[in-house]
Scaffold this motif. Structure first.
Motif: not given
Length: 350
Positions: A23, A272, A274, A277, A333
């Motif tokens: 990651q 979330s 992320v 995004l 997600m």
């Protein structure tokens, strides 16, 4: 679900955003590609990336307010407009550097959002949505009816370019690096907020505000703080918008734009960072496709008129929201996490 062999031994490691070396490598690769993007892609792509980064700041703020705290906010574009006008006025009339105007723009929008956040202590759901819509109309009314030498009225305000130590951020590339730096700071701050005691309070109030109050959480203050933080992010995004467009007008911040930001967090996934995004990327790509293909359709089918692009964008956006609410209400997600978990436990079904 973590990969096999990853066992957190403390709360800090369990809450860590980047948990494995892979990651970390992926994040470093992404940052490197972003820094090199202006030299690898065309100017048009750089302009789209600039729009995505500004939208990301605003959508992340809305995610904190709505996705984590559960406070419906349909006035994010109005908070963005407050920040844009604040930055424009400070930059054009006082000559302050963008290092000061951007935070001050966020603070002014946060104050405006906090006023509406106070109403969330007494109302919720549909009535709260109506209250936040009122923010749009109050913002438009104030801009158009205050003296024109204050906020420009219907003529808008021209914004001078951002400067730092004599360096002017006027081109797409210079704007890209400024937007990237601010966006990275704001996203890192968002991860810190949602992983802190404030973020846990937001989630508790979202899930059950009565139970949260019994546990000792100040529910009214938590709801107001959620609006404050979300509006602060919108104000920062508005300031970046003002410096990129170099002109601020009231018609740039409408209810349709607020719905766009809501669509971003619905598509990406509520709750979330992320996911916000991802939603920004998907919605902006859809908008760019419509903006590119729409004029060609309007030329080939003349009886549809020139409004086909705007109408088609709204119809498709509404269809995307409806499809996700029906087929994948938890967003992309959520689906990605399911696929990731299925891969990691394969061949076992549980």
């Amino acid at each position: 679900m973590d990969p096999s062999g990853i066992f957190p031994t403390s709360y800090r490691t369990d809450r860590r955003v980047v948990r494995t070396r892979w990651q970390m490598a992926a994040l470093a690769l992404f940052v490197g590609l972003m820094l090199a993007a202006p030299y690898l892609v065309s100017g048009r792509i750089v302009a789209i990336l600039n729009m995505m980064m500004i939208s990301a700041v605003i959508a992340v703020g809305l995610q904190i307010c709505t996705g984590y705290a559960g406070q419906i906010n349909l006035g994010q574009a109005a908070f963005m407009g407050v920040g844009a006008y604040t930055a424009a006025i400070l930059a054009s009339k006082t000559g302050l550097t963008f290092l000061l105007t951007i935070p001050l723009a966020g603070l002014s929008a946060a104050l405006f959002g906090f006023l509406f956040g106070l109403t969330a202590a007494r109302i919720k759901g549909f009535y709260l949505a109506l209250t936040t819509i009122a923010a749009q109309f109050i913002f438009h009314f104030a801009v158009l009816n205050l003296p024109s030498n204050w906020m420009g009225g219907s003529n808008g305000i021209t914004v001078p370019p951002a400067e730092l130590f004599g360096l002017r951020f006027v081109g797409e590339t210079a704007q890209f690096y400024m937007n990237f730096a601010v966006t990275a700071i704001m996203i890192a701050g968002a991860f810190g907020i949602v992983r802190s005691r404030f973020g846990r309070a937001f989630v508790a109030v979202r899930d059950d505000d009565v139970a949260a109050g019994i546990m000792g959480i100040n529910v009214a203050a938590t709801k107001a703080n959620a609006f404050l933080i979300g509006a602060f992010y919108a104000g920062v995004g508005g300031a970046l918008w003002a410096y990129m467009i170099r002109f601020v007008g009231v018609d740039q911040f409408t209810l349709f734009h607020s719905i766009f930001f809501v669509a971003m967090i619905i598509v990406g996934g509520m709750g979330s960072i992320v996911g916000a995004l991802v939603g920004v990327f998907v919605i902006r790509i859809i908008q760019e496709i419509i903006a590119t293909v729409g004029p060609n359709i309007a030329d080939s089918v003349s009886f549809l008129g020139g409004d086909i692009v705007f109408a088609g964008m709204n119809v498709i956006l509404g269809g995307v929201i409806a499809l996700f609410m029906i087929l994948e209400p938890k967003g992309l997600m959520h689906r990605w996490n399911i696929m990731k978990s299925s891969y990691r436990i394969w061949p076992f079904p549980y």
